[in-house]
Design an enzyme around this catalytic site. Structure first.
Site, PDB file in Angstrom:
ATOM      1  N   HIS A  55      69.129 102.846   5.098  1.00  0.00           N
ATOM      2  CA  HIS A  55      68.115 103.288   5.239  1.00  0.00           C
ATOM      3  C   HIS A  55      66.777 102.605   4.395  1.00  0.00           C
ATOM      4  CE1 HIS A  55      68.060 107.284   7.033  1.00  0.00           C
ATOM      5  NE2 HIS A  55      69.063 107.822   6.290  1.00  0.00           N
TER       6      HIS A  55
ATOM      7  N   GLY B  82      75.348 115.946  -0.603  1.00  0.00           N
ATOM      8  CA  GLY B  82      74.605 115.048   0.291  1.00  0.00           C
ATOM      9  C   GLY B  82      74.109 113.777  -0.475  1.00  0.00           C
ATOM     10  N   ALA B  83      72.867 112.992  -0.043  1.00  0.00           N
ATOM     11  CA  ALA B  83      72.492 111.873  -0.669  1.00  0.00           C
ATOM     12  C   ALA B  83      71.242 111.681  -0.185  1.00  0.00           C
ATOM     13  CB  ALA B  83      73.423 110.687  -0.436  1.00  0.00           C
TER      14      ALA B  83
ATOM     15  N   GLU C 150      67.963 108.541   0.438  1.00  0.00           N
ATOM     16  CA  GLU C 150      67.631 107.024   0.362  1.00  0.00           C
ATOM     17  C   GLU C 150      66.524 106.688  -0.455  1.00  0.00           C
ATOM     18  OE1 GLU C 150      67.552 109.142   3.152  1.00  0.00           O
ATOM     19  OE2 GLU C 150      65.853 108.522   4.344  1.00  0.00           O
TER      20      GLU C 150
ATOM     21  N   HIS D 161      75.382 104.227   4.639  1.00  0.00           N
ATOM     22  CA  HIS D 161      74.281 105.208   5.352  1.00  0.00           C
ATOM     23  C   HIS D 161      72.851 105.084   4.495  1.00  0.00           C
ATOM     24  CE1 HIS D 161      72.787 108.665   7.431  1.00  0.00           C
ATOM     25  NE2 HIS D 161      71.909 108.714   6.636  1.00  0.00           N
ATOM     26  N   GLU D 162      73.158 105.228   3.227  1.00  0.00           N
ATOM     27  CA  GLU D 162      71.799 105.352   2.142  1.00  0.00           C
ATOM     28  C   GLU D 162      71.142 103.867   2.371  1.00  0.00           C
ATOM     29  OE1 GLU D 162      70.486 107.930   2.037  1.00  0.00           O
ATOM     30  OE2 GLU D 162      72.211 109.178   2.381  1.00  0.00           O
TER      31      GLU D 162
ATOM     32  N   GLU E 150      67.556 108.389  10.850  1.00  0.00           N
ATOM     33  CA  GLU E 150      68.965 108.843  10.822  1.00  0.00           C
ATOM     34  C   GLU E 150      69.776 108.088  11.811  1.00  0.00           C
ATOM     35  OE1 GLU E 150      69.259 110.004   8.162  1.00  0.00           O
ATOM     36  OE2 GLU E 150      67.613 110.615   7.440  1.00  0.00           O
TER      37      GLU E 150
HETATM   38 ZN   LIG Z   1      70.094 109.614   6.409  1.00  0.00          ZN
END
Ligand SMILES: [Zn+2]
Length: 957
Positions: free
Chosen positions: A374, A334-335, A337, A370-371, A393
């Site tokens: 964010h 996972g990650a 933000e 993605h991050e 998201e």
């Molecule tokens: Zn996300």
């Protein structure tokens, strides 16, 4: 019309009041939307020009007692934390000052708290003109464990004004996925080292400090951390100073700059002995024995950040002085933000081209995208409430791919968006019980459950639809203004609609009188998605379009009318690249005129930009099949993928004959693009899993052989040429995987040989030739199928020696492919051996589950037979569960059930279920049995008869 929402009404008003207060601006103007509109989470709108009104039942009542009362709000936190994580001490001490404003006279201040032990709390009056805080009370404390609230009760009623609470407390670092967490890794000297990092989303900042843990209650944060001198602390903001603790010179005190105003869930820090690499204000942090593997993230991350800044028109560094990405060992994939300090599991940040694959590289690139997206969508502008988490998201999922198109277009990751996002979203969104994008929630569990594929993939798909429909420049303009006007505050779907509407005002993108808000609401307020049915009249181009909600295995009458944007291409006007024009179906059905000649095929939803499936009358399906066989490239590759994906799921829902799907698939023998093959892969996998081991398997294999024969001949299973593109590698893995699975001699021999060459011993007089990581998945898995104990052992040793988590995952998966019962028994035994003291068998926390998964999903039945045999023994079973966890065993049991086709396999499953009953959940046992029964029952279904008939007659052609 607007239907008042029956739930949470006051809650919404309260949000507006609080946010307005915090920001000091007029929301009525900013949103230009009546708050009532905001309330209407569950109303649906009339179709354009029509009069149909439909109403969904409201969501189940949410429990408002979980919300904080609105008598006070935070303005600033000052946290001073002490940690001994270097000694693996799992407790911490802290003193936090919470600066707050009392909005209405009260003797209570309530905030969130979880698993913290408060030793002392003192209340101070703070003059608005500044000056010394004056202690006025030592309030009593009432903790409500269920609500995760703490209420400070004062002796007298407090007048409105500014106060500060000084709270001294201790906390614990439990083995949760959230809070202040401990991780461990082995350093160069093979010693275990312990590091601390945080993960607070969604509701776990309250495990670190008593706080107003709701996303709209933004505040600024000061942080200082006392830690061992061999360790370094990093946080959202740069460090301002580092000093030796005068009371104990073994410790340092790191002090950080004040953050911008932000939500509690974005607070983050890490205390580690890691190394840092930086390029200006952008930096990466990882354990020093893996820091080289962070170079790719450093380089690609900077480019992605720059491109996002350009696209969104809001410079990142205007708000934050730096951006750090840190790889946390053994924390999954996972990650998170956190603003200015993004945390990742190692496999999604570290990339080493000598051992990692093109898929790992894609994961790293897209997760960073993605991050980093964010940092704007979520961090700069946050959701008003978790109900709108899809704004975070959805945008992050869209930019996960889209930002790579801007930053690294040559890597082609944007091409994967349809297959990995839109078509995946359809699968979850077709369930009868699925919720809408605007689903509300109150309890921490409900809030957590919102982080699902609806918030990510469906929202990403719907946003992408609007990007296309509104046109790139209007869309981009709308987003820029949205981010600028709502910086450091919170937004809802109405806010977004307002800015997109402003952006299209004056150009005639939308039909007269239609607002973005109405269009967007038709997608965000209703669960599910539509299937657009095209019935051509074959009379001068006339067609009847109609819509229904698409559900797996169900046909329902119109319940909701979506505003469906559509366009189409046809044989003599194959304008698939022209996405500038859309028409709208805003009624249950409509008759439209077109210029499509009656004898030509038509395809709706060019490049599948719209979030819906399309069905056609039988004659058009026949025209499409004919066209695909004659010259498939006349239809855009993303539409070829769409046709396969739609046809298959329509057939499974009884809206189309499965034989249409199978006849359509036959064109694949000419297909060289990945997108259609990716869509076909799930169809072929479904058929293979249904037919494997049965009398029809042989016919299926002949069918498969015809599909892949020609394309396989153009690919090399065991080598990688320098010019291979990402999509080519995806295609190669897919096709060679099938070739080996269905027993292509060339594929198996080459795999076997490549594996032997890599692990041949020097004494054999050969030089080892490493297998390229990008072909490793197929080569290792199928190369291990024969009696290959030496290679198996060599790969196992490589696994034990590897400190690269992504590589370890790949190796474990490969080992499960072995057909050697002894090797598999040994592999299963390592689960137990890994728990003994001083062992050499060291697994990361998820690897035992991965191991069980690999053995029960390998390519042959030997793995399952061995698994069943080993764990039919109660002692072995109990021991394995106590080490690997019941969840790992349950998922392996499901794998066995999912591959159960024959009476013998059913018997094997029963043996296993008998053994595991009482040791795994009864739900697992029951669902495994139900799954196996459903699989056997399938053979009596019309679908199965159609498939069997097709395959048999096909083989006789
Ligand atoms: Zn996300």
């Amino acid at each position: 019309m607007v239907i008042r929402c029956r739930v949470n009404r006051n809650q919404h008003y309260r949000w507006y009041a609080i946010v307005g207060l915090l920001l000091g601006f007029e929301l009525g103007i900013a949103a230009s939307v009546s708050p009532l509109r905001e309330l209407a989470a569950w109303d649906t709108l009339s179709p354009i020009g029509g009069s149909t009104e439909t109403v969904f039942a409201p969501a189940a009542e949410i429990d408002q007692s979980y919300f904080l009362p609105n008598n006070s709000i935070p303005t600033h936190y000052s946290i001073s934390l002490e940690t001994d994580i270097h000694q693996n001490v799992r407790t911490f001490r802290a003193t936090t000052w919470v600066y707050l404003t009392i909005l209405e006279p009260s003797d209570r201040i309530t905030m969130h708290l979880q698993e913290l032990t408060i030793m002392e709390a003192r209340l101070y009056r703070v003059a608005s003109s500044g000056g010394q805080a004056i202690e006025i009370d030592q309030p009593a404390r009432i903790v409500n464990i269920a609500l995760e609230h703490v209420t400070f009760r004062t002796a007298a009623t407090l007048p409105t004004g500014n106060y500060a609470l000084r709270i001294v407390y201790t906390g614990i670092m439990l083995n949760y996925q959230s809070g202040y967490l401990a991780s461990q890794y082995r350093n160069e000297q093979d010693q275990w080292r312990y590091v601390g990092s945080t993960h607070f989303q969604a509701t776990h900042a309250r495990r670190l400090l008593p706080c107003y843990d709701e996303p709209a209650l933004k505040a600024t944060f000061d942080l200082q951390i006392r830690h061992h001198r061999d360790y370094k602390a990093i946080a959202n903001m740069p460090r301002t100073s580092i000093e030796i603790d005068p009371t104990n010179r073994e410790y340092l005190i790191s002090v950080f700059e004040t953050t911008p105003r932000m939500s509690t869930y974005l607070l983050a820090f890490a205390v580690t002995d890691f190394a840092t690499r930086e390029n200006g204000k952008h930096q990466v942090v990882a354990r020093s024995n893996a820091i080289n593997d962070a170079d790719y993230a450093l380089q690609v991350g900077a480019t992605i950040l720059e491109r996002l800044e350009d696209y969104l028109g809001v410079p990142y560094y205007e708000y934050m002085p730096k951006l750090t990405s840190i790889a946390i060992p053994d924390r999954g994939t996972g990650a998170m933000e956190n603003w200015g300090l993004v945390t990742y599991g190692e496999p999604v940040m570290l990339y080493n081209p000598t051992v990692n694959t093109y898929r790992n590289r894609k994961d790293v690139t897209t997760i960073i995208a993605h991050e980093y997206a964010h940092q704007w969508f979520g961090d700069l502008v946050s959701p008003l409430w978790w109900q709108y988490i899809w704004l975070n998201e959805g945008f992050a999922t869209l930019f996960q791919y889209y930002a790579t198109r801007l930053a690294v277009p040559g890597d082609e990751y944007w091409e994967l968006f349809n297959g990995e996002v839109i078509q995946r979203a359809f699968q979850d969104d077709a369930s009868e019980t699925i919720h809408s994008m605007n689903q509300n929630a109150a309890t921490p569990q409900e809030i957590l459950a919102l982080f699902d594929s609806i918030a990510y993939k469906k929202a990403g798909s719907v946003l992408n639809m609007f990007r296309n429909v509104l046109g790139e420049s209007s869309w981009q303009e709308g987003l820029k203004q949205y981010l600028k006007d709502y910086e450091l505050t919170v937004a809802s779907d109405s806010t977004l609609s307002f800015y997109l509407q402003q952006a299209v005002e004056g150009n005639d993108i939308l039909p007269q009188g239609v607002k973005v808000q109405d269009l967007l609401a038709s997608w965000t307020n209703a669960p599910g998605f539509p299937v657009l049915t095209v019935n051509r009249l074959y009379r001068d181009g006339w067609m009847i379009l109609s819509q229904n909600r698409f559900m797996n295995g169900k046909v329902l009458p119109v319940e909701h009318v979506w505003h469906i944007p559509y366009n189409y291409a046809y044989a003599s006007s194959a304008s698939f690249y022209d996405l500038s024009q859309y028409d709208w179906l805003a009624a249950p059905a409509a008759k439209i005129a077109s210029t499509v000649p009656d004898n030509e095929w038509v395809v709706f939803n060019k490049q599948q930009t719209g979030y819906y499936r399309v069905n056609y009358d039988r004659r058009n399906w026949e025209l499409l099949i004919e066209a695909l066989h004659a010259n498939h490239i006349a239809i855009h590759r993303l539409n070829r993928a769409q046709l396969i994906d739609d046809a298959f799921h329509l057939a499974r829902a009884d809206l189309l004959d499965m034989s249409v799907v199978l006849r359509l698939l036959r064109y694949l023998r000419n297909e060289r693009d990945y997108a259609p093959w990716q869509a076909a892969d799930q169809v072929l996998t479904f058929l293979y899993e249904q037919l494997h081991g049965t009398e029809h398997e042989h016919a299926f294999l002949i069918f498969m052989d015809e599909l892949i024969e020609e394309v396989y001949a153009t690919l090399s299973v065991d080598t990688v040429n320098p010019g291979e593109t990402t999509l080519y590698k995806y295609l190669k893995q897919l096709i060679t995987g099938w070739a080996c699975r269905i027993g292509y001699k060339d594929c198996l021999q080459r795999s076997r040989e490549a594996l032997r060459k890599e692990y041949s011993t020097p004494s054999a007089g050969e030089t080892a030739v490493p297998v390229h990581p990008d072909v490793r998945a197929v080569v290792y898995c199928h190369g291990l199928q024969e009696d290959t104990e030496p290679e198996f052992q060599a790969i196992y040793m490589r696994l034990m020696n590897s400190r690269n988590q992504a590589e370890r995952t790949d190796l474990l998966k490969a080992l499960g492919c072995s057909q050697n019962e002894n090797s598999l028994r040994t592999l299963l035994a390592t689960i137990v051996l890994s728990a003994s003291p001083g062992t050499n068998f060291i697994y990361l926390s998820e690897e035992r589950a991965q191991l069980l998964n690999a053995v029960t999903t390998g390519t042959t039945g030997v793995g399952i037979a061995t698994f069943v045999d080993v764990y039919s023994d109660t002692v072995s079973l109990q021991t394995a569960i106590s080490i690997a966890g019941a969840g790992a065993m349950e998922s392996a049991v499901r794998n066995v059930a999912a591959q159960c086709n024959t009476p013998q396999e059913r018997e094997q499953l029963e043996t296993l279920l008998k053994a595991v009953t009482g040791y795994v959940s009864s739900a697992t046992v029951n669902s495994a049995r139900a799954l196996a029964t459903a699989k056997l029952d399938w053979f009596n279904s019309a679908e199965a008869l159609i498939v069997a008939e097709f395959l048999e007659s096909y083989n006789n052609i």
